[in-house]
Each structure stands twice: as structure tokens, then as C-alpha cells.
Write an enzyme that holds these catalytic residues in place. Structure first.
Site, short mmCIF file in Angstrom:
data_model
loop_
_atom_site.label_atom_id
_atom_site.label_comp_id
_atom_site.label_asym_id
_atom_site.label_seq_id
_atom_site.Cartn_x
_atom_site.Cartn_y
_atom_site.Cartn_z
N ASN A 189 -10.21 -0.38 0.76
CA ASN A 189 -8.53 -0.44 0.54
C ASN A 189 -8.20 -0.79 -0.61
O ASN A 189 -8.27 -2.08 -0.84
CB ASN A 189 -8.04 -1.11 1.83
N CYS A 206 0.92 -1.22 -0.16
CA CYS A 206 -0.11 0.11 0.19
C CYS A 206 0.70 1.22 0.04
O CYS A 206 0.26 2.33 -0.22
CB CYS A 206 -1.19 0.09 1.18
N HIS A 210 -2.86 6.62 3.08
CA HIS A 210 -3.46 5.57 2.57
C HIS A 210 -4.91 5.18 3.30
O HIS A 210 -4.98 5.35 4.45
CB HIS A 210 -2.56 4.40 3.02
N1 ACO Z 1 -18.12 -8.15 10.96
C1 ACO Z 1 -18.50 -8.20 12.50
N2 ACO Z 1 -17.67 -8.69 13.45
C2 ACO Z 1 -16.52 -8.36 13.19
C3 ACO Z 1 -16.03 -8.52 11.81
C4 ACO Z 1 -16.80 -8.18 10.70
N3 ACO Z 1 -16.52 -7.99 9.22
N4 ACO Z 1 -14.45 -8.80 11.68
C5 ACO Z 1 -14.21 -8.87 12.98
N5 ACO Z 1 -15.10 -8.92 13.80
C6 ACO Z 1 -15.33 -9.16 15.14
C7 ACO Z 1 -14.15 -9.88 15.66
O1 ACO Z 1 -14.59 -11.45 15.44
C8 ACO Z 1 -14.13 -9.53 17.11
O2 ACO Z 1 -15.13 -10.25 17.75
P1 ACO Z 1 -14.78 -10.92 19.33
O3 ACO Z 1 -14.82 -9.48 20.03
O4 ACO Z 1 -16.01 -11.71 19.76
O5 ACO Z 1 -13.57 -11.67 19.56
C9 ACO Z 1 -14.53 -7.99 17.10
O6 ACO Z 1 -15.43 -7.81 15.98
C10 ACO Z 1 -13.56 -6.88 17.26
O7 ACO Z 1 -12.58 -7.34 16.45
P2 ACO Z 1 -11.23 -6.67 16.36
O8 ACO Z 1 -10.17 -7.14 15.30
O9 ACO Z 1 -10.68 -6.07 17.56
O10 ACO Z 1 -11.85 -5.29 15.42
P3 ACO Z 1 -10.92 -3.85 15.05
O11 ACO Z 1 -11.71 -2.84 16.03
O12 ACO Z 1 -9.57 -4.20 15.34
O13 ACO Z 1 -11.19 -3.77 13.65
C11 ACO Z 1 -10.13 -4.08 11.58
C12 ACO Z 1 -10.89 -4.75 12.69
C13 ACO Z 1 -11.01 -3.23 10.82
C14 ACO Z 1 -9.40 -5.22 10.67
C15 ACO Z 1 -8.79 -3.14 11.93
O14 ACO Z 1 -8.13 -3.94 12.81
C16 ACO Z 1 -8.12 -2.84 10.96
O15 ACO Z 1 -8.45 -1.99 10.17
N6 ACO Z 1 -6.75 -3.22 10.88
C17 ACO Z 1 -5.74 -2.72 10.00
C18 ACO Z 1 -6.06 -3.31 8.84
C19 ACO Z 1 -5.09 -2.67 7.55
O16 ACO Z 1 -4.88 -1.50 7.83
N7 ACO Z 1 -5.07 -3.39 6.74
C20 ACO Z 1 -4.28 -2.81 5.57
C21 ACO Z 1 -2.86 -2.85 5.52
S1 ACO Z 1 -2.16 -2.19 4.06
C22 ACO Z 1 -2.04 -3.57 2.75
O17 ACO Z 1 -0.86 -3.60 2.59
C23 ACO Z 1 -3.19 -4.23 2.05
#
Ligand code: ACO
Length: 311
Positions: A263, A109, A233
Site C-alpha cells: 500500500n 490514499c 487503491h
Molecule cells: N501476521 C500474523 N498474524 C497477524 C498479523 C500478521 N502480520 N497481523 C495480525 N495478525 C493476527 C491478529 O493478531 C489476529 O490474531 P488473533 O485472532 O489471535 O487475535 C489475526 O491475525 C486476525 O487479525 P485481523 O485483524 O482480524 O486480520 P484481518 O483479516 O482483518 O487482516 C488487515 C488484517 C490485513 C490489517 C486487514 O484488516 C486490512 O487490510 N484492513 C484494512 C487496512 C487498510 O486498508 N489500510 C489502509 C487504509 S489507506 C491509508 O490511508 C493508508
């Protein structure tokens, strides 16, 4: 300080739009969860990097008034090449009728900013016209049964034409970084699907963006209050809000398109940049801060003085 300036730009997005409500029928999620946790409502999917890049590249050349045969170098930032071999840049080079060197650049990214820094070095060393495209088809490598990743990714391409100018410099400072010790946090094996440890990526992304942005501003000799627009990004609006806070820049100054694009990896920053330009948010001599992070974990930032008028 480099003397390249952006003279043409264009984007391409695949026709197929996938909404949060559609995703909620595929995995255990909801529109509300996706919007609240990421800031994404919809994304474009089923794109092919060579096709999106060709469309965006052709339109950017037209916008710049530059003929394909005038381009001296073509850089394609992508992490989702059509094939392992040959480089997708070769396919696009032929599609566009370019007659110059072409290479793929994989910095996930951060790829567009890595490409911009590279292009500016070539402009500094005397090259006149460079085509840079950031393009990715993450939907090809998405695990559509994994709700923790499939709600985040989309496809797209953004292209810019960079031309050498002997006037005021436009590329004021930059920073590139990679931390390979974090490579296991976000990866995709050959023939596999994307695996991501979201929370840890989130935590590191905020710090990486802050460090890269501060380093680029320091090298440019400017302070945060001089920045007119931050083009981050587009991974998660909460990552952007947190990074803006740490940088001491009002979050209203961040360009955002992830609501409708998700993304899109290397396409994300040019999509947001071009949206801001086309909607009249960028004025002559504005200082723009482009900042990205991605798998690797790479990070990159650049301070650009906007000069499409050629002064
Ligand atoms: N829908 C509903 N619930 C979900 C979903 C979903 N799509 N995904 C996860 N959950 C649940 C989890 O299972 C968890 O449940 P639990 O509490 O019962 O265990 C709860 O939601 C919270 O999960 P978290 O992982 O703590 O959620 P978070 O607030 O961290 O959000 C996310 C998750 C959106 C993935 C976030 O961590 C994020 O954006 N991370 C960075 C990702 C990123 O930037 N990636 C790109 C990098 S760049 C590249 O090179 C492609």
C-alpha cells in the site's frame, strides 16, 4: 465534463525491496499470512517523497514531450511530506525547473484522485498543462514492531501530465467524500508512527469504494458494464475483491500491483494505472474507473475516457 487528458506518465520506486520473508524475521508473521490476508509479497521502502516525485515527474514530462517551463500548475498528492514546512511540492517544483504555482494535497490514499479532480477543474477553466504526482513514503512513518501495520505499507510515486484538449471530453464523472468522524481509525501524530484499526478500516473501505464508484458512474451517465478497467487503491486484495463484487464488475477487471508494491497511499492508484497502460491493457476510448479510500476517511472516484492519442 472536463477537457483535460493524460499525455505523459511515469513512476518511481525506491531501490530497497523488503520481502515478506524479511518481515518474518522482524515481527511474528509469515509470508503465507501476509499474502493470504493482504495479497502483498514485497514492497519498496526507504523512499523520500521529494526524490521519488522528482524522478517520476521528470520522466512523465519527457514522455509527454512537455518542457518544465510549459507547466501551468503542479499538484503533489502526499500524506508523508518531507518536512512540515515548506510544502514538498515547492522542493519538487525547484528540482524539476517548473515556474508555476505548486501545492501539496493531503487526502491520504485518495489523494491522487482528489488531485485529478482538482487538475481537471483547472483544465476546464482554461489552464493548458498541469503536472500531478501521487507520492508517499509510508515506510518513514511505519511502526516496524507492529505486525498489524508494518506488513502492509510501501513507498513510491506516480506522475501524470494533464493537457487541455478542445476535443471530446475525457473526464466524465467524479465523486469526492470525507468522513472525519472516522479520523481515529487511521492516524499518525507529529513525530509518531501510523496507528490503524484494520478491521474497521476494511469494513468502511469496501462501502466507501462502492459508494464513490457508483456516484462517479452515475454522474458520468454510464453503467458498470461499460467500464473496461477499475483502478482501485492498492490496500488489500480482499478489499478490492469485495468492492468489485458489490459493484457488479468482474474482479478480473481490477488493476493490481500491490503484490510487489504494498500500500503506497497516494502513489497506489497511479502505480496501478501506469502498470496497466505500459502492459498494454488500456486501449483508446476505454472507460476507466479510478477509485480510492484512505485515512480521514476520505474516498474518491473518477471515470476517465482514455485518450492518450489526442482525439
Ligand atoms: N501476521 C500474523 N498474524 C497477524 C498479523 C500478521 N502480520 N497481523 C495480525 N495478525 C493476527 C491478529 O493478531 C489476529 O490474531 P488473533 O485472532 O489471535 O487475535 C489475526 O491475525 C486476525 O487479525 P485481523 O485483524 O482480524 O486480520 P484481518 O483479516 O482483518 O487482516 C488487515 C488484517 C490485513 C490489517 C486487514 O484488516 C486490512 O487490510 N484492513 C484494512 C487496512 C487498510 O486498508 N489500510 C489502509 C487504509 S489507506 C491509508 O490511508 C493508508
Amino acid at each position: 465534463m472536463a477537457f483535460g487528458r493524460i499525455t505523459g506518465w511515469a513512476i518511481d520506486l525506491p531501490e530497497r525491496i523488503l520481502t515478506n520473508d524479511e518481515l518474518a524475521q522482524m515481527v511474528d508473521t509469515s509470508d503465507e499470512w501476509i499474502r493470504e490476508r493482504s495479497g502483498i509479497s514485497a514492497r519498496h521502502i526507504d523512499g523520500k517523497v521529494s526524490e521519488m516525485s522528482t524522478n517520476a515527474g521528470k520522466a512523465a514530462l519527457e514522455k509527454a514531450g512537455v518542457k518544465p517551463e510549459e507547466i501551468d500548475l503542479f499538484i503533489l498528492a502526499t500524506t508523508t511530506a518531507d518536512k512540515v514546512v515548506p510544502a514538498t511540492s515547492s522542493i519538487v517544483q525547484n528540482n524539476l525547473g517548473l515556474s508555476c504555482g505548486a501545492f501539496d494535497l493531503n487526502a491520504a490514499c485518495s489523494g491522487f484522485v482528489y488531485g485529478l479532480v482538482t487538475a481537471m477543474q483547472f483544465a476546464d477553466s482554461g489552464m493548458e498543462k498541469i503536472l500531478l504526482i501521487g507520492s508517499d513514503s509510508l515506510s518513514t512513518f511505519t511502526d516496524w514492531e507492529d505486525r498489524t501495520t508494518c506488513v502492509l505499507f510501501g513507498d513510491g510515486a506516480g506522475a501524470v501530465v494533464i493537457e487541455r484538449t478542445s476535443e471530446q471530453p475525457c473526464f466524465l464523472g467524479w465523486d469526492l467524500m470525507a468522513d472525519g468522524s472516522a479520523a481515529d481509525l487511521l492516524y499518525c501524530e507529529h513525530g509518531g508512527k501510523i496507528v490503524m484499526h484494520g478491521q474497521e478500516v476494511f469494513r468502511r473501505a469496501v462501502i466507501a469504494m462502492e459508494n464513490a464508484a457508483n456516484a462517479a458512474m452515475e454522474k458520468a451517465g454510464i453503467t458498470n458494464d461499460q467500464i473496461s478497467l477499475v483502478v482501485p487503491h492498492q490496500a488489500n486484495v480482499r478489499i478490492i475483491d469485495a468492492a468489485m463484487k458489490r459493484l457488479g464488475i468482474p474482479k478480473e477487471k481490477a488493476a493490481l500491483v500491490m503484490d510487489t508494491t504494498g500500500n503506497t497511499s497516494a502513489a497506489s492508484i497511479p502505480l496501478a494505472l501506469i502498470d496497466s497502460i505500459d502492459s498494454g491493457q488500456v486501449e483508446q476510448d476505454d472507460l476507466l474507473l479510478l477509485v480510492g479510500f484512505g485515512a480521514g476517511m476520505t474516498s474518491a472516484a473518477a471515470v476517465v475516457r482514455w485518450n492518450s492519442a489526442g482525439n
